[in-house]
Design a protein around this motif. Structure first.
Motif, short mmCIF file in Angstrom:
data_model
loop_
_atom_site.label_atom_id
_atom_site.label_comp_id
_atom_site.label_asym_id
_atom_site.label_seq_id
_atom_site.Cartn_x
_atom_site.Cartn_y
_atom_site.Cartn_z
N ALA A 156 -1.69 -9.76 2.63
CA ALA A 156 -1.99 -8.67 1.68
C ALA A 156 -1.45 -9.01 0.29
O ALA A 156 -2.12 -8.75 -0.72
N CYS A 157 -0.26 -9.58 0.24
CA CYS A 157 0.31 -9.99 -1.05
C CYS A 157 -0.61 -11.01 -1.72
O CYS A 157 -0.92 -10.90 -2.92
N ASN A 158 -1.04 -11.98 -0.96
CA ASN A 158 -1.92 -13.01 -1.53
C ASN A 158 -3.27 -12.45 -1.93
O ASN A 158 -3.84 -12.86 -2.95
N ALA A 159 -3.78 -11.47 -1.19
CA ALA A 159 -5.04 -10.81 -1.57
C ALA A 159 -4.87 -10.06 -2.89
O ALA A 159 -5.77 -10.07 -3.74
N CYS A 160 -3.73 -9.42 -3.08
CA CYS A 160 -3.44 -8.71 -4.33
C CYS A 160 -3.36 -9.71 -5.48
O CYS A 160 -3.89 -9.46 -6.57
N HIS A 161 -2.71 -10.84 -5.24
CA HIS A 161 -2.63 -11.87 -6.29
C HIS A 161 -4.03 -12.33 -6.69
O HIS A 161 -4.32 -12.51 -7.88
N GLN A 162 -4.89 -12.51 -5.72
CA GLN A 162 -6.28 -12.91 -6.01
C GLN A 162 -6.99 -11.82 -6.82
O GLN A 162 -7.65 -12.12 -7.81
N ALA A 163 -6.84 -10.58 -6.39
CA ALA A 163 -7.54 -9.46 -7.04
C ALA A 163 -7.09 -9.25 -8.48
O ALA A 163 -7.87 -8.75 -9.30
N THR A 164 -5.85 -9.61 -8.79
CA THR A 164 -5.32 -9.38 -10.14
C THR A 164 -5.29 -10.67 -10.96
O THR A 164 -4.55 -10.76 -11.95
N ASN A 165 -6.07 -11.65 -10.56
CA ASN A 165 -6.18 -12.94 -11.28
C ASN A 165 -4.87 -13.71 -11.33
O ASN A 165 -4.58 -14.37 -12.33
N HIS A 166 -4.09 -13.60 -10.27
CA HIS A 166 -2.85 -14.38 -10.15
C HIS A 166 -2.88 -15.20 -8.87
O HIS A 166 -1.86 -15.37 -8.19
N GLY A 167 -4.06 -15.70 -8.54
CA GLY A 167 -4.25 -16.44 -7.30
C GLY A 167 -3.45 -17.73 -7.21
O GLY A 167 -3.30 -18.29 -6.12
N VAL A 168 -2.91 -18.18 -8.33
CA VAL A 168 -2.08 -19.39 -8.29
C VAL A 168 -0.75 -19.13 -7.59
O VAL A 168 -0.07 -20.06 -7.18
N VAL A 169 -0.39 -17.85 -7.45
CA VAL A 169 0.85 -17.49 -6.75
C VAL A 169 0.49 -17.25 -5.29
O VAL A 169 -0.22 -16.30 -4.97
N VAL A 170 0.99 -18.12 -4.43
CA VAL A 170 0.71 -18.03 -3.00
C VAL A 170 2.04 -17.83 -2.27
O VAL A 170 2.97 -18.62 -2.41
N ALA A 225 5.63 1.59 -12.79
CA ALA A 225 5.93 0.96 -14.09
C ALA A 225 4.68 0.34 -14.71
O ALA A 225 4.53 0.33 -15.93
N HIS A 226 3.79 -0.15 -13.88
CA HIS A 226 2.56 -0.80 -14.36
C HIS A 226 1.37 -0.21 -13.60
O HIS A 226 0.87 -0.82 -12.65
N PRO A 227 0.94 0.97 -14.00
CA PRO A 227 -0.14 1.63 -13.24
C PRO A 227 -1.47 0.88 -13.27
O PRO A 227 -2.26 1.00 -12.35
N MET A 228 -1.70 0.09 -14.32
CA MET A 228 -2.97 -0.65 -14.42
C MET A 228 -2.68 -2.13 -14.66
O MET A 228 -1.78 -2.48 -15.41
N GLU A 229 -3.49 -2.98 -14.02
CA GLU A 229 -3.42 -4.42 -14.25
C GLU A 229 -4.86 -4.93 -14.25
O GLU A 229 -5.57 -4.78 -13.24
N HIS A 230 -5.29 -5.48 -15.36
CA HIS A 230 -6.67 -5.96 -15.50
C HIS A 230 -7.66 -4.87 -15.12
O HIS A 230 -8.60 -5.09 -14.35
N GLU A 231 -7.42 -3.66 -15.60
CA GLU A 231 -8.26 -2.49 -15.36
C GLU A 231 -8.35 -2.11 -13.89
O GLU A 231 -9.29 -1.45 -13.45
N ILE A 232 -7.35 -2.50 -13.13
CA ILE A 232 -7.27 -2.16 -11.71
C ILE A 232 -6.09 -1.21 -11.53
O ILE A 232 -4.99 -1.52 -12.01
N PRO A 233 -6.28 -0.08 -10.86
CA PRO A 233 -5.14 0.82 -10.61
C PRO A 233 -4.17 0.14 -9.62
O PRO A 233 -4.40 0.10 -8.42
N LEU A 234 -3.12 -0.43 -10.17
CA LEU A 234 -2.21 -1.29 -9.40
C LEU A 234 -1.53 -0.55 -8.25
O LEU A 234 -1.44 -1.07 -7.14
N GLN A 235 -1.06 0.67 -8.50
CA GLN A 235 -0.37 1.40 -7.43
C GLN A 235 -1.31 1.65 -6.25
O GLN A 235 -0.90 1.49 -5.10
N ASP A 236 -2.55 2.00 -6.53
CA ASP A 236 -3.52 2.21 -5.45
C ASP A 236 -3.79 0.91 -4.70
O ASP A 236 -3.89 0.89 -3.47
N LEU A 237 -3.93 -0.18 -5.45
CA LEU A 237 -4.18 -1.48 -4.83
C LEU A 237 -3.00 -1.87 -3.94
O LEU A 237 -3.20 -2.26 -2.77
#
Length: 178
Positions: free
Chosen positions: A145-159, A99-111
């Protein structure tokens, strides 16, 4: 037979052919018009009723509850339900990536797949062998891994964390100030 009778007889098939051709042309035009109208109607209906959940919606409505239910199932020793929820969690992540293949120019599905695949494999092995210790390690790895993804997509406030016995929430609201 007179020439006038031949002409009238020849005109009937010609007139019939012309009428048939007009009828077929009209039918084809009507069919194209109906198809175009239905296509426009379907598109309008899709725009009115179609709902694409945001990434946050996916997380709060599908992924977080499955993350919690997976933990609760394993903690309770309900390994068949843990396997079921692991499948649901994988599916939810897959739908999010499609549904969201890209997030902040990052290929979300691959991430997502890159970060979660090892943990999903380890969780599956732990569930199949009913190994609570291996499950706890794999669940902790998935949560990291979830928290690393949150960091990578600029959502690090979600822990995210494993739920505590006093709560079924998996979100850590008590964290160090930024």
């Amino acid at each position: 037979m007179s020439l006038g009778m031949l002409t009238r007889r020849n005109q009937r098939p010609i007139k019939s052919g012309i009428l048939l051709a007009l009828a077929i042309s009209g039918y084809i035009a009507l069919a194209f018009w109906a198809q175009a109208t239905l296509t426009q109607s379907d598109a309008a209906a899709s725009n009115e009723t179609g709902y694409l959940p945001s990434i946050s919606d996916f997380m709060i409505e599908t992924i977080q509850p499955r993350h919690v239910r997976l933990w609760v199932a394993a903690r309770s020793g309900d390994w068949p339900f843990a396997a079921y929820e692991l499948g649901n969690l994988k599916g939810a992540f897959d739908r999010l990536g499609r549904a969201h293949p890209m997030e902040h120019e990052i290929p979300l599905q691959d991430l997502i797949s890159g970060l979660t695949a090892p943990s999903f494999e380890d969780l599956n092995k732990a569930i199949q062998s009913k190994d609570a210790t291996a499950f706890a390690k794999a669940y902790s790895d998935l949560t990291a891994a979830c928290n690393a993804c949150h960091q990578a997509t600029n959502h690090g406030v979600v822990v995210i964390r494993a739920p505590t016995d006093s709560s079924i929430s998996d979100q850590d609201f008590v964290r160090a100030a930024p």
